[in-house]
Design an enzyme around this catalytic site. Structure first.
Site, PDB file in Angstrom:
ATOM      1  N   THR A 184      34.302  18.303 -17.461  1.00 24.34           N
ATOM      2  CA  THR A 184      34.318  19.675 -17.982  1.00 24.34           C
ATOM      3  C   THR A 184      33.223  19.954 -19.010  1.00 24.34           C
ATOM      4  OG1 THR A 184      35.957  19.004 -19.615  1.00 24.34           O
ATOM      5  CG2 THR A 184      36.775  20.027 -17.594  1.00 24.34           C
ATOM      6  N   ASP A 185      32.743  18.905 -19.697  1.00 27.46           N
ATOM      7  CA  ASP A 185      31.824  19.159 -20.819  1.00 27.46           C
ATOM      8  C   ASP A 185      30.600  19.980 -20.423  1.00 27.46           C
ATOM      9  OD1 ASP A 185      33.584  17.555 -22.156  1.00 27.46           O
ATOM     10  OD2 ASP A 185      32.076  16.246 -23.047  1.00 27.46           O
TER      11      ASP A 185
HETATM   12  N1  ASP Z   1      33.729  14.214 -21.233  1.00 27.69           N
HETATM   13  C1  ASP Z   1      34.341  14.417 -19.960  1.00 27.69           C
HETATM   14  C2  ASP Z   1      33.310  14.951 -19.004  1.00 27.69           C
HETATM   15  O1  ASP Z   1      32.810  16.020 -19.213  1.00 27.69           O
HETATM   16  C3  ASP Z   1      35.486  15.334 -20.082  1.00 27.69           C
HETATM   17  C4  ASP Z   1      36.083  15.779 -18.776  1.00 27.69           C
HETATM   18  O2  ASP Z   1      35.876  15.247 -17.750  1.00 27.69           O
HETATM   19  O3  ASP Z   1      36.789  16.752 -18.779  1.00 27.69           O
HETATM   20  O4  ASP Z   1      32.997  14.317 -18.046  1.00 27.69           O
END
Ligand code: ASP
Length: 425
Positions: free
Chosen positions: A163-164
């Site tokens: 999500t990042d």
């Molecule tokens: N830090 C992770 C990413 O962006 C968080 C997630 O997957 O939601 O890969």
């Protein structure tokens, strides 16, 4: 010796803990072990406090093969391309281990209800956290998506992603696919599947439903509210992660989402969207020499010299308010920007407010900036302007042409006017 997945009893000086020994996250120091307690919580225990680790039950070996999924000829087919992130990693309760969801069988096992809406095909493209995704990965991913889009029996593509930086990838793909004959839907998860509050399952169902619709856009599908009621389908160039941990962290900025998607298959369209094109067009030519620079009080103007020396071709400034930068006194950036532009570097202005539009003519300080030849990026999000400038510089380095293209609405990234109703929706 205890291995990840074993049920263990950890005896410390003061207390005994019982749980499943977890694989150690890379970031933890080697003097800590992690166990998953019966309550579902993980705890770290300092090795120096441990007197003994007793194995109570060895982990069961995972079955290597799972049942083949039956195809339903009446349903469309959706291709899921995985890139990593929380949504791809799955905790196995019996072993305590984490493994990635990469195959169609993995995704179906994760959320069997997706088979009610589509036949699933899956392929792993990357296996990284999204903070590690870089522009070369965007190109690699776009080429894989293109292959799937051109398969006759595929109705749409879902991309599972961390999500990042999901919104950067969504924006870049929006520019790389000027024409789409099928939808592209990016999806992630804020909470991993070992947590009762995981958003993985509903996000996955809704993204598969979205990928069967006749919408010719790159979109992001994520929880709309803290509950498991529906997801929003956001335009790929108008969305941003706005919270570190909430399930409804993704928000459309400066406009409404395209649609609500319900996990029972219903779709409620909220705004106009691009219709499907007869063909797919892919343009992966980008210029990676672009920087995104945050403006702040006390900033050293020499930061700009660095990018000039490193021969960058474009800089996106995240200005304050309407797009301001320091223009007077020793901290003034004006001279630096002028020399960057003189060297042929495209300097673009966005706002760290995120909401609203940049305005070159409101204050005299802004006019000073506009006189340097800086390009004001309307209501574009800074991250979107960043990937758009890479895309534009991949076509031309001529500054007047760059300006014309940066100001042109290519794929819904610029709104000609903003309704007051779209603030914080
Ligand atoms: N830090 C992770 C990413 O962006 C968080 C997630 O997957 O939601 O890969």
């Amino acid at each position: 010796m205890a291995k990840p997945g074993d049920l263990v009893e950890v005896i410390t000086k003061n207390k005994t803990y019982k749980g499943i020994l977890m694989p150690k996250p890379e970031i933890l120091k080697s003097n800590t072990i992690v166990i998953k307690l019966n309550s579902g919580y993980n705890i770290g225990i300092d090795k120096k406090n441990i007197k003994k680790i007793k194995v109570i039950k060895k982990a069961k070996k995972k079955k290597a093969r799972r049942k083949k999924i039956k195809q339903n000829k009446k349903l469309p087919t959706v291709s899921i391309l995985s890139t990593g992130g929380t949504i791809s990693s799955k905790v196995d309760y019996t072993t305590g281990g984490t493994y990635a969801s990469l195959t169609a069988e993995d995704f179906v096992e994760l959320e069997p209800k997706i088979l009610k809406f589509a036949n699933i095909r899956a392929k792993q493209v990357l296996q990284i956290m999204s903070e590690d995704v870089n522009p070369d990965d965007w190109v690699k991913l776009a080429k894989e998506v293109y292959k799937e889009l051109n398969k006759k029996d595929v109705s749409g593509v879902v991309i599972t992603h961390g999500t990042d930086t999901l919104h950067y990838t969504a924006a870049m793909l929006s520019f790389m696919f000027p024409k789409l004959s099928k939808p592209i839907v990016l999806v992630g998860a804020q909470r991993s599947t070992d947590r009762g509050s995981s958003d993985t399952f509903m996000n996955l169902i809704c993204s598969v439903i979205a990928a069967t619709q006749r919408i010719g856009e790159v979109m992001v599908c994520m929880h709309a509210t803290p509950n498991d009621d529906f997801c929003y389908l956001h335009r790929g160039t108008k969305v941003r992660k706005m919270h570190t941990s909430r399930r409804d962290a993704f928000r459309s900025i400066n406009q409404f989402p395209i649609a609500k998607v319900f996990p029972d298959g219903r779709i409620e369209i909220l705004i106009d969207y691009k219709k499907l094109d007869g063909k797919n067009e892919l343009d992966t030519k980008i210029d990676k020499k672009v920087a995104l620079v945050y403006i702040y009080p006390g900033m050293n103007p020499k930061i700009i010299d660095y990018y000039i020396k490193q021969r960058y071709h474009g800089i996106i400034l995240m200005g304050t308010g309407l797009g301001h930068i320091p223009t007077t006194g020793k901290d003034s950036l004006i001279l630096k920007i002028r020399s960057a532009i003189k060297k042929g570097i495209a300097v673009c202005i966005t706002s760290q407010c995120l909401y609203g539009r940049t305005h070159e003519f409101v204050y005299s300080n802004l006019r000073k900036l506009e006189n340097t030849g800086a390009i004001f990026c309307e209501d574009m999000l800074p991250e979107v302007a960043y990937v758009k400038l890479m895309h534009v510089l991949g076509k031309t380095k001529k500054l007047d042409k760059v300006k014309e293209l940066m100001k042109k609405n290519m794929t819904g990234e610029i709104n000609p006017s903003l309704s007051p109703k779209v603030f914080l929706v």
